[in-house]
Design a protein around this motif. Structure first.
Motif, short mmCIF file in Angstrom:
data_model
loop_
_atom_site.label_atom_id
_atom_site.label_comp_id
_atom_site.label_asym_id
_atom_site.label_seq_id
_atom_site.Cartn_x
_atom_site.Cartn_y
_atom_site.Cartn_z
N LEU A 6 1.03 -0.65 0.13
CA LEU A 6 -0.06 -0.15 0.32
C LEU A 6 1.07 1.05 0.33
N THR A 7 0.69 1.84 -1.02
CA THR A 7 1.20 3.07 -0.86
C THR A 7 0.64 4.47 -0.68
N GLY A 8 1.35 5.68 -0.43
CA GLY A 8 0.39 6.40 0.37
C GLY A 8 0.20 6.21 1.90
N ALA A 9 0.07 5.24 2.85
CA ALA A 9 -0.09 4.31 3.56
C ALA A 9 -0.61 5.52 4.96
N THR A 10 0.21 6.58 5.25
CA THR A 10 -0.01 7.64 6.00
C THR A 10 -1.23 8.90 5.41
N GLY A 11 -1.08 9.17 4.36
CA GLY A 11 -2.35 9.77 3.53
C GLY A 11 -4.10 9.31 4.32
N THR A 12 -4.53 10.19 3.85
CA THR A 12 -6.07 10.51 3.80
C THR A 12 -6.30 9.07 3.90
N LEU A 13 -6.40 8.47 2.33
CA LEU A 13 -6.90 7.39 2.27
C LEU A 13 -6.18 6.19 2.55
N GLY A 14 -5.20 6.23 2.36
CA GLY A 14 -3.58 4.60 2.74
C GLY A 14 -4.38 4.81 4.68
N SER A 15 -4.54 5.98 5.27
CA SER A 15 -5.16 5.33 6.56
C SER A 15 -6.06 4.81 6.97
N ALA A 16 -7.69 4.76 6.02
CA ALA A 16 -8.42 4.33 5.92
C ALA A 16 -8.25 2.81 4.93
N ASP A 27 -2.01 -9.44 3.68
CA ASP A 27 -0.99 -9.55 4.74
C ASP A 27 -0.04 -7.98 4.24
N VAL A 28 -0.68 -7.09 4.99
CA VAL A 28 -0.43 -5.67 4.18
C VAL A 28 0.83 -5.29 4.97
N ARG A 29 1.50 -4.72 3.45
CA ARG A 29 3.15 -4.11 3.46
C ARG A 29 2.63 -2.62 3.68
N ALA A 30 3.04 -1.41 4.15
CA ALA A 30 2.75 0.17 4.43
C ALA A 30 4.30 0.85 3.75
N ALA A 31 3.38 1.62 3.11
CA ALA A 31 4.97 2.31 2.53
C ALA A 31 4.73 3.24 2.75
N SER A 32 5.54 3.92 3.06
CA SER A 32 5.89 5.88 3.11
C SER A 32 7.31 6.23 2.91
N GLU A 45 11.04 2.02 3.75
CA GLU A 45 10.48 3.43 3.50
C GLU A 45 10.55 3.60 2.15
N LEU A 46 9.35 3.89 1.39
CA LEU A 46 9.55 5.01 0.40
C LEU A 46 9.57 5.61 -0.81
N ASP A 60 8.48 -9.19 -3.33
CA ASP A 60 7.02 -11.13 -3.10
C ASP A 60 6.10 -10.28 -2.60
N VAL A 61 5.80 -9.46 -3.63
CA VAL A 61 3.90 -8.41 -3.43
C VAL A 61 3.19 -9.48 -4.56
N ASP A 62 1.99 -9.24 -4.24
CA ASP A 62 1.35 -9.92 -4.97
C ASP A 62 0.12 -8.78 -5.63
N VAL A 63 -0.27 -7.90 -4.91
CA VAL A 63 -1.12 -7.09 -5.54
C VAL A 63 -0.65 -5.55 -5.07
N VAL A 64 0.04 -4.13 -5.20
CA VAL A 64 -0.03 -3.13 -5.61
C VAL A 64 -1.18 -1.97 -4.97
N VAL A 65 -1.35 -1.72 -4.09
CA VAL A 65 -2.70 -0.70 -3.80
C VAL A 65 -1.80 1.12 -4.26
N HIS A 66 -2.38 1.18 -5.28
CA HIS A 66 -0.99 2.88 -5.23
C HIS A 66 -2.17 3.85 -5.32
N ALA A 67 -1.60 4.44 -3.81
CA ALA A 67 -3.24 5.88 -3.14
C ALA A 67 -2.32 6.55 -3.08
N ALA A 68 -0.35 6.86 -3.30
CA ALA A 68 0.25 8.37 -2.87
C ALA A 68 -0.18 9.34 -3.94
N THR A 69 -0.27 10.17 -3.65
CA THR A 69 -0.28 11.34 -4.34
C THR A 69 0.11 12.44 -3.73
#
Length: 268
Positions: A6-16, A27-32, A45-46, A60-69
């Motif tokens: 999950l990119t942008g994991a500390t943002g408004t959407l990422g936090s939700a 199995d979430v790998r949160a990136a910020s 860290e990203l 080793d990731v299956d899915v990327v949820v790209h919420a960083a902006t």
């Protein structure tokens, strides 16, 4: 279990998204750029602007949820170039699906930030890695922040005829999670709030919820960007899938601030 970045994991959407993805079995790998030290996820860290940490983040990731902006920063560096870097690394790592969260109207309203979001959409669609593009309308909290900046002014000059369709960030996150699977969906149906309102109506409701007395004065704004918002190009009333209205959100956010007061002027 699906391994999800999950990119942008500390943002408004990422936090939700973080708890919702975990509840859905990810199995979430949160990136910020600046990961916190809490323990509700694996943090990495990203920095999409300079590319540091990208390869390690997608390993080793299956899915990327790209919420960083970067709506208030260098959106070309983050939303365009950063997305391109992320897609290249995801393709190399064999990621099954990159889900990109975009905004309704990016193909209609020639705002610079929107143009960069549109370029990122096209990068996802043209990438070697399978992908999904989901557009959503503006979050309640985003509009609340904009109006909060005006709240101390004695008069609120606003383009009152802009048409918006605010959505609860939690409901938007629920829609994102539905598409965060190992099966890419391509361009999927957008997600909008339950009602289309003018900015004048939005501001009047905000003023009442805050118990404020401020005249709202229509501010005419020329140009194609303003014309697009007035025409409702950033809305999708046919995709009003949210249930939390603006007034309900305001009541939950400001219900303890006291009774609404009568407006001293109505928006024209």
């Amino acid at each position: 279990m699906v391994r999800t970045l999950l990119t942008g994991a500390t943002g408004t959407l990422g936090s939700a998204l973080r708890p919702r993805l975990a509840d859905a079995g990810h199995d979430v790998r949160a990136a910020s750029r600046s990961p916190p030290s809490d323990g509700d996820a694996e943090w990495v860290e990203l920095d999409l602007a300079d590319g540091s940490g990208v390869d390690a983040a997608v390993a080793d990731v299956d899915v990327v949820v790209h919420a960083a902006t970067a709506p208030r920063g260098d959106s070309e560096a983050v939303d365009v170039r950063g997305t391109e870097r992320l897609l290249a690394a995801a393709a190399e790592a064999g990621v099954a699906n990159v889900l990109y969260v975009s905004i309704v109207g990016v193909d209609e309203i020639p705002l610079s930030y929107y143009e960069h979001k549109l370029a990122a959409e096209r990068a996802v669609e043209e990438s070697d890695v399978p992908g999904t593009v989901l557009r959503v309308t503006q979050f309640h909290s985003f509009i609340d922040g904009l109006l909060g900046g005006l709240s101390r002014l004695p008069v609120w000059p606003l383009p009152t005829r802009f048409r918006l369709q605010p959505i609860d960030v939690g409901e938007a996150a629920d829609a994102v999670v539905e598409h965060a699977t190992t099966e890419p969906g391509g361009r999927v149906a957008p997600c909008g709030g339950p009602e289309v309102l003018t900015l004048g109506e939005i501001a009047s409701a905000y003023r009442s919820a805050r118990g404020l007395r401020r005249p709202i004065v229509r501010l005419p704004i020329p140009g194609n960007v303003a014309g697009g918002f007035r025409a409702g190009d950033g809305t999708r009333p046919d995709r009003a899938v949210g249930t939390v209205t603006w007034e309900r959100w305001l009541a939950e956010r400001y219900g303890s601030e006291g009774p609404a007061t009568s407006p001293s002027a109505s928006p024209s």
